[in-house]
Scaffold this motif. Structure first.
Motif, PDB file in Angstrom:
ATOM      1  N   PRO A 175     -13.136 -15.547   4.220  1.00  0.00           N
ATOM      2  CA  PRO A 175     -13.697 -14.189   4.103  1.00  0.00           C
ATOM      3  C   PRO A 175     -12.852 -13.160   4.838  1.00  0.00           C
ATOM      4  CG  PRO A 175     -15.434 -15.781   4.552  1.00  0.00           C
ATOM      5  CD  PRO A 175     -14.145 -16.521   4.685  1.00  0.00           C
ATOM      6  N   PHE A 176     -12.346 -13.521   6.027  1.00  0.00           N
ATOM      7  CA  PHE A 176     -11.473 -12.615   6.772  1.00  0.00           C
ATOM      8  C   PHE A 176     -10.241 -12.272   5.943  1.00  0.00           C
ATOM      9  CE2 PHE A 176      -7.593 -12.400   9.391  1.00  0.00           C
ATOM     10  CZ  PHE A 176      -7.852 -11.253  10.126  1.00  0.00           C
ATOM     11  N   GLY A 177      -9.593 -13.284   5.394  1.00  0.00           N
ATOM     12  CA  GLY A 177      -8.367 -13.063   4.646  1.00  0.00           C
ATOM     13  C   GLY A 177      -8.589 -12.302   3.345  1.00  0.00           C
ATOM     14  N   ARG A 178      -9.679 -12.601   2.650  1.00  0.00           N
ATOM     15  CA  ARG A 178      -9.919 -11.950   1.361  1.00  0.00           C
ATOM     16  C   ARG A 178     -10.055 -10.435   1.498  1.00  0.00           C
ATOM     17  NH1 ARG A 178     -12.879 -16.724   0.278  1.00  0.00           N
ATOM     18  NH2 ARG A 178     -14.848 -15.792   0.957  1.00  0.00           N
ATOM     19  N   ALA A 179     -10.517  -9.973   2.648  1.00  0.00           N
ATOM     20  CA  ALA A 179     -10.636  -8.527   2.868  1.00  0.00           C
ATOM     21  C   ALA A 179      -9.270  -7.840   2.808  1.00  0.00           C
ATOM     22  CB  ALA A 179     -11.305  -8.256   4.216  1.00  0.00           C
ATOM     23  N   PHE A 180      -8.220  -8.608   3.053  1.00  0.00           N
ATOM     24  CA  PHE A 180      -6.889  -8.014   3.058  1.00  0.00           C
ATOM     25  C   PHE A 180      -6.353  -7.779   1.643  1.00  0.00           C
ATOM     26  CE2 PHE A 180      -7.318  -8.932   7.416  1.00  0.00           C
ATOM     27  CZ  PHE A 180      -6.440  -8.097   8.084  1.00  0.00           C
ATOM     28  N   VAL A 181      -6.963  -8.361   0.637  1.00  0.00           N
ATOM     29  CA  VAL A 181      -6.591  -8.007  -0.739  1.00  0.00           C
ATOM     30  C   VAL A 181      -6.916  -6.537  -0.975  1.00  0.00           C
ATOM     31  CG1 VAL A 181      -7.012  -8.425  -3.191  1.00  0.00           C
ATOM     32  CG2 VAL A 181      -6.898 -10.355  -1.604  1.00  0.00           C
ATOM     33  N   ARG A 182      -8.085  -6.103  -0.522  1.00  0.00           N
ATOM     34  CA  ARG A 182      -8.478  -4.699  -0.690  1.00  0.00           C
ATOM     35  C   ARG A 182      -7.559  -3.778   0.117  1.00  0.00           C
ATOM     36  NH1 ARG A 182     -13.376  -7.351  -0.277  1.00  0.00           N
ATOM     37  NH2 ARG A 182     -13.685  -6.755   1.921  1.00  0.00           N
ATOM     38  N   ARG A 183      -7.198  -4.210   1.319  1.00  0.00           N
ATOM     39  CA  ARG A 183      -6.292  -3.391   2.119  1.00  0.00           C
ATOM     40  C   ARG A 183      -4.918  -3.307   1.461  1.00  0.00           C
ATOM     41  NH1 ARG A 183      -6.826  -4.392   8.566  1.00  0.00           N
ATOM     42  NH2 ARG A 183      -5.441  -2.569   8.476  1.00  0.00           N
ATOM     43  N   LEU A 184      -4.458  -4.412   0.907  1.00  0.00           N
ATOM     44  CA  LEU A 184      -3.177  -4.412   0.208  1.00  0.00           C
ATOM     45  C   LEU A 184      -3.236  -3.506  -1.018  1.00  0.00           C
ATOM     46  CD1 LEU A 184      -0.297  -5.567  -0.124  1.00  0.00           C
ATOM     47  CD2 LEU A 184      -1.316  -7.457  -1.419  1.00  0.00           C
ATOM     48  N   GLU A 185      -4.311  -3.610  -1.787  1.00  0.00           N
ATOM     49  CA  GLU A 185      -4.456  -2.762  -2.980  1.00  0.00           C
ATOM     50  C   GLU A 185      -4.430  -1.283  -2.597  1.00  0.00           C
ATOM     51  OE1 GLU A 185      -7.168  -5.674  -5.862  1.00  0.00           O
ATOM     52  OE2 GLU A 185      -8.135  -4.284  -4.445  1.00  0.00           O
ATOM     53  N   ALA A 186      -5.157  -0.923  -1.551  1.00  0.00           N
ATOM     54  CA  ALA A 186      -5.217   0.487  -1.137  1.00  0.00           C
ATOM     55  C   ALA A 186      -3.843   0.973  -0.679  1.00  0.00           C
ATOM     56  CB  ALA A 186      -6.246   0.651  -0.023  1.00  0.00           C
ATOM     57  N   ALA A 187      -3.121   0.116   0.038  1.00  0.00           N
ATOM     58  CA  ALA A 187      -1.795   0.501   0.523  1.00  0.00           C
ATOM     59  C   ALA A 187      -0.818   0.663  -0.644  1.00  0.00           C
ATOM     60  CB  ALA A 187      -1.283  -0.531   1.507  1.00  0.00           C
ATOM     61  N   VAL A 188      -0.841  -0.288  -1.567  1.00  0.00           N
ATOM     62  CA  VAL A 188       0.062  -0.227  -2.717  1.00  0.00           C
ATOM     63  C   VAL A 188      -0.186   1.037  -3.538  1.00  0.00           C
ATOM     64  CG1 VAL A 188       0.539  -1.335  -4.943  1.00  0.00           C
ATOM     65  CG2 VAL A 188       0.515  -2.705  -2.841  1.00  0.00           C
ATOM     66  N   ALA A 189      -1.443   1.428  -3.653  1.00  0.00           N
ATOM     67  CA  ALA A 189      -1.788   2.624  -4.436  1.00  0.00           C
ATOM     68  C   ALA A 189      -1.137   3.890  -3.871  1.00  0.00           C
ATOM     69  CB  ALA A 189      -3.302   2.795  -4.490  1.00  0.00           C
ATOM     70  N   LEU A 190      -0.822   3.889  -2.585  1.00  0.00           N
ATOM     71  CA  LEU A 190      -0.205   5.065  -1.972  1.00  0.00           C
ATOM     72  C   LEU A 190       1.249   5.264  -2.405  1.00  0.00           C
ATOM     73  CD1 LEU A 190      -1.460   4.619   1.717  1.00  0.00           C
ATOM     74  CD2 LEU A 190      -2.306   6.253   0.034  1.00  0.00           C
ATOM     75  N   TYR A 191       1.889   4.192  -2.873  1.00  0.00           N
ATOM     76  CA  TYR A 191       3.324   4.249  -3.139  1.00  0.00           C
ATOM     77  C   TYR A 191       3.702   3.902  -4.574  1.00  0.00           C
ATOM     78  CZ  TYR A 191       2.903   4.082   1.915  1.00  0.00           C
ATOM     79  OH  TYR A 191       2.517   4.329   3.214  1.00  0.00           O
ATOM     80  N   THR A 192       2.698   3.752  -5.452  1.00  0.00           N
ATOM     81  CA  THR A 192       2.985   3.472  -6.859  1.00  0.00           C
ATOM     82  C   THR A 192       2.202   4.439  -7.751  1.00  0.00           C
ATOM     83  OG1 THR A 192       1.227   1.787  -6.906  1.00  0.00           O
ATOM     84  CG2 THR A 192       3.498   1.036  -6.510  1.00  0.00           C
TER      85      THR A 192
END
Length: 311
Positions: A294-311
């Motif tokens: 569960p801890f790690g899966r939350a980082f998919v959302r963080r990764l998605e949000a970060a990627v959205a800033l630069y694509t």
């Protein structure tokens, strides 16, 4: 959280007690222990006994001896090149138990993170800024390291540019490991690859290679009455903004840390726009190691949000 139970077994404790006894030149026994599960990715504890308390951390699995050696050599590099305080190793700094290693340092009287004062936060900021004053000739280092349990390839790149180093030694390798672990969807992986291809236009001013802590989240500094002490470092020469982005990677920190940093070294106004760019590789590292939890899966959302800033 990783419990210290594996560290506190009779066999391991006997080995630790023998190492501390040799270090002190007189008998030492552990009388009490404090589990540090909430502050370490490995089984770790403070061991109290008589004249000396000891920090102990158990590294298990393939490459454990390599990890212990890299941690000690990394701290020595930071101490020798920047003058930053680092913990005093017990003996050689680690003892070997088969394929496992127990890292040992003399414990420090600290102010825990939840009890830090403004002065403590400022000391961390100044320590980090002083590290970043140390210049290198190339991005990378002549020795590899570890970011948590992940091997960190520090070989310089042919172009000796920060954009190429960040892409080839951090972003793309750890994207591959996170994809192989099954924790990054193909479409999201493709967007990370797009960012890697555009780094020349995204990385901002090139300050030249500067000495980095390498894993500078604020728990990797010990606050003492004499100032900040560097721990759990994985140094190499890179862009200072990467360290700054990791300071509050897990939890927020007071502005006093950044204000003290700027007393020694300015922070470019564009850093706020690039903060998530420097965190991409760390998100991928978490997903590689912990993406099924569960801890790690939350980082998919963080990764998605970060990627959205630069694509």
């Amino acid at each position: 959280m990783v419990s210290a139970d594996a560290l506190l077994t009779p066999n391991v404790m006997r080995t630790i007690e023998a190492a501390v006894t040799k270090h002190l030149g007189s008998g030492w026994r552990c009388e009490d222990s404090v589990d540090l599960a909430d502050r370490s990715s490995h089984p770790a504890a403070l061991l109290h006994g008589g004249a000396l308390s000891v920090f102990a951390k158990l590294i298990d699995g393939a490459g454990a001896i390599d990890q212990a050696t890299a941690e000690l050599s990394g701290l020595a590099l930071i101490r020798n090149r920047s003058g930053a305080a680092t913990p005093v190793p017990v003996g050689d700094g680690f003892v070997q138990l088969g394929e496992r290693a127990v890292v040992l340092f003399e414990a420090l009287a600290e102010h825990p993170p939840e009890q830090r004062t403004a002065r403590d936060w400022e000391a961390i900021g100044r320590t980090l800024a002083n590290l970043h004053q140390v210049r290198g000739d190339v991005y990378g280092l002549d020795q590899d390291g570890y970011f948590g349990p992940l091997h960190q390839d520090n070989r310089p790149v042919a172009a000796n540019s920060w954009a190429d180093f960040y892409a080839d030694r951090r972003l793309l390798p750890w994207l591959a490991t996170a994809v192989d672990a099954g924790h990054v969807p193909p479409d999201l992986a493709g967007r990370v690859e797009q960012i890697a291809g555009r780094l020349d236009e995204l990385v901002g001013p090139d300050l030249g290679p500067r000495l980095l802590h390498g894993d500078a989240q604020h728990h990797n500094f010990i606050s003492t009455a004499d100032g900040a002490v560097v721990i759990d470092a994985s140094p190499y020469y890179g862009h200072p903004e990467l360290d700054l982005a990791l300071v509050d990677y897990f939890t927020p920190v007071p502005g006093a840390l950044f204000a003290a940093y700027t007393e020694i070294s300015p922070i470019d106004a564009g850093f706020e726009d690039r903060r998530e760019l420097w965190r991409l590789f760390a998100y991928l590292g978490v997903l590689t190691c912990d993406g099924a939890s569960p801890f790690g899966r939350a980082f998919v959302r963080r990764l998605e949000a970060a990627v959205a800033l630069y694509t």
